[in-house]
Design an enzyme around this catalytic site. Structure first.
Site, PDB file in Angstrom:
ATOM      1  N   ARG A   1     -33.905  17.433  32.518  1.00 38.03           N
ATOM      2  CA  ARG A   1     -34.482  17.260  31.190  1.00 38.03           C
ATOM      3  C   ARG A   1     -33.434  17.418  30.091  1.00 38.03           C
ATOM      4  O   ARG A   1     -32.373  18.013  30.286  1.00 38.03           O
ATOM      5  CB  ARG A   1     -35.639  18.240  30.970  1.00 38.03           C
ATOM      6  CG  ARG A   1     -35.269  19.692  30.781  1.00 38.03           C
ATOM      7  CD  ARG A   1     -36.532  20.521  30.569  1.00 38.03           C
ATOM      8  NE  ARG A   1     -36.260  21.933  30.384  1.00 38.03           N
ATOM      9  CZ  ARG A   1     -36.007  22.494  29.193  1.00 38.03           C
ATOM     10  NH1 ARG A   1     -35.971  21.750  28.105  1.00 38.03           N
ATOM     11  NH2 ARG A   1     -35.783  23.791  29.098  1.00 38.03           N
ATOM     12  N   HIS A   2     -33.776  16.858  28.932  1.00 35.41           N
ATOM     13  CA  HIS A   2     -32.896  16.915  27.760  1.00 35.41           C
ATOM     14  C   HIS A   2     -33.150  18.228  27.019  1.00 35.41           C
ATOM     15  O   HIS A   2     -34.296  18.657  26.892  1.00 35.41           O
ATOM     16  CB  HIS A   2     -33.200  15.723  26.845  1.00 35.41           C
ATOM     17  CG  HIS A   2     -32.152  15.459  25.821  1.00 35.41           C
ATOM     18  ND1 HIS A   2     -31.960  16.262  24.712  1.00 35.41           N
ATOM     19  CD2 HIS A   2     -31.227  14.471  25.733  1.00 35.41           C
ATOM     20  CE1 HIS A   2     -30.967  15.781  23.988  1.00 35.41           C
ATOM     21  NE2 HIS A   2     -30.502  14.693  24.587  1.00 35.41           N
ATOM     22  N   PRO A   3     -32.095  18.878  26.523  1.00 37.55           N
ATOM     23  CA  PRO A   3     -32.315  20.159  25.849  1.00 37.55           C
ATOM     24  C   PRO A   3     -32.976  20.057  24.477  1.00 37.55           C
ATOM     25  O   PRO A   3     -33.575  21.027  24.008  1.00 37.55           O
ATOM     26  CB  PRO A   3     -30.902  20.737  25.721  1.00 37.55           C
ATOM     27  CG  PRO A   3     -30.002  19.553  25.739  1.00 37.55           C
ATOM     28  CD  PRO A   3     -30.658  18.562  26.644  1.00 37.55           C
TER      29      PRO A   3
END
Length: 380
Positions: free
Chosen positions: A232-234
């Site tokens: 996932r993207h932060p």
């Protein structure tokens, strides 16, 4: 099958290539692909170490062939007077000398930057090493995995409940090779204005630090190292890999409108009004709950169904492909990113420049000292 040599924007440049293994040869390979003449100078014996690395196709090392196609090969012992004289003659006519030895090696051979300037004031001397030619770690030995470990990129790669993971390619070697190419191209442009050469000093460590991106952002913003996040993207959500009925897909929504379009495609029109998911900031804070909501619907149909439906909604979505599947994509073929060199299939040149050919059939990697007689005669 006839091989054709692409004449690119660097046509007419002479590159003397002392690089070995991966990071240096990758940088000089870009120059070669763009038209430069690259003469690879190899040590007596077995030459570049990667000639002995697998995998092999028809007796040829792919490790060597992938980053040395189209280069000429000559064996020179730089500790012997006769070969040194030939090498000096080469330097006097060269535009670039590239090497990726440990700092101090060229000085021991008598070819320091100061000595090279006397031989050829217009020479671009490019060095690539683990930690560069300055700093307390300049003499430390390094391979790609050493640099990945020390740069922080390995510690931030993987899932939160798992161990640190090496990036699935030799990232530190490759990005240093790209920066070596950038440095050489920049120095050549500078030479056109100033009329003199320059020393390009590239470190694998520096190069990998510059690729940290989100990890470094987190440190600058909080003073702390980021946690491992898996896929996932932060800072954006939903921006992750999601399970469907049969196999995973990746979905990326970088703004509210894309999230709304995704929800409509999934028949979840009420979801954007939920306070937990009403903005990107809230979606990131509640990404675990959001993922559960999305996967509860995604799990009802196979991946192909959702790939088509979400794509029609204009939301970035993609399957997770294997290497073989990626190589067989029509897009890969359309961009000529799988070429043939010396009868071996290998990655093409991603730099496409109008007005210059991008041939599908290219010269292969030379056998050890294949061009030795011709080169010795030329520079004797």
């Amino acid at each position: 099958m006839n091989e054709s040599i692409s004449k690119g924007p660097f046509d007419g440049l002479l590159i003397i290539d002392l690089t070995h293994v991966l990071n240096g040869p990758f940088g000089t390979q870009i120059l070669c692909d763009l038209g430069a003449r690259v003469i690879k100078v190899e040590q007596p014996g077995h030459g570049d170490d990667t000639r002995t690395y697998g995998p092999y196709v028809d007796g040829q090392s792919l490790y060597y062939s992938f980053v040395n196609r189209g280069k000429e090969s000559v064996v020179l012992n730089l500790k012997e007077d006769k070969d040194r004289a030939i090498f000096i003659n080469m330097l006097q006519k060269a535009d670039v000398l590239a090497e990726n030895f440990r700092p101090g090696t060229m000085e021991k051979l008598g070819f320091s930057w100061e000595a090279l300037q006397k031989i050829n004031p217009r020479l671009i001397y490019a060095s690539s090493s683990g930690f560069g030619h300055t700093g307390p770690m300049r003499n430390a030995p390094a391979y790609d995995t050493i640099i990945q470990a020390m740069s922080g990129i390995m510690m931030e790669t993987g899932f939160a409940d798992g161990p640190p993971v090496r990036v699935g390619t030799s990232l530190s070697d490759l990005c240093a090779g790209v920066y070596m190419f950038c440095g050489i191209a920049s120095a050549l442009y500078g030479r056109e204005k100033k009329g003199r050469g320059a020393h390009v000093d590239i470190a694998m460590f520096d190069s990998t630090l510059s690729f940290l991106e989100h990890g470094l952002m987190a440190y600058i913003a909080t003073g702390k190292s980021p946690e491992r996040l898996g896929n996932r993207h932060p800072y954006m959500a939903p921006f992750d890999v999601f399970n469907t009925q049969d196999k995973p897909v990746t979905i990326c929504c970088g703004n509210d409108s894309l999230f709304q379009a995704l929800c409509k495609a999934l028949d979840l029109e009420a979801l954007p009004a939920d306070p937990r998911f009403a903005s990107n900031v809230m979606r990131v804070q509640n990404q675990a709950q959001l993922k559960m909501k999305l996967e509860s619907v995604l799990n009802t149909q196979p991946a192909d169904y959702w790939l088509s439906r979400i794509h029609q909604a204009g939301v970035p979505v993609a399957p997770l492909l294997s290497v073989s599947e990626a190589m067989e994509l029509p897009q890969t073929q359309a961009r000529n990113m799988l070429v043939e060199a010396g009868g071996i299939r290998m990655p093409g040149n991603p730099i496409k420049i109008s007005g210059y050919p991008d041939p599908h059939i290219r010269p292969g990697a030379a056998a050890l000292d294949q061009d030795g007689v011709k080169i010795r005669q030329e520079f004797n």
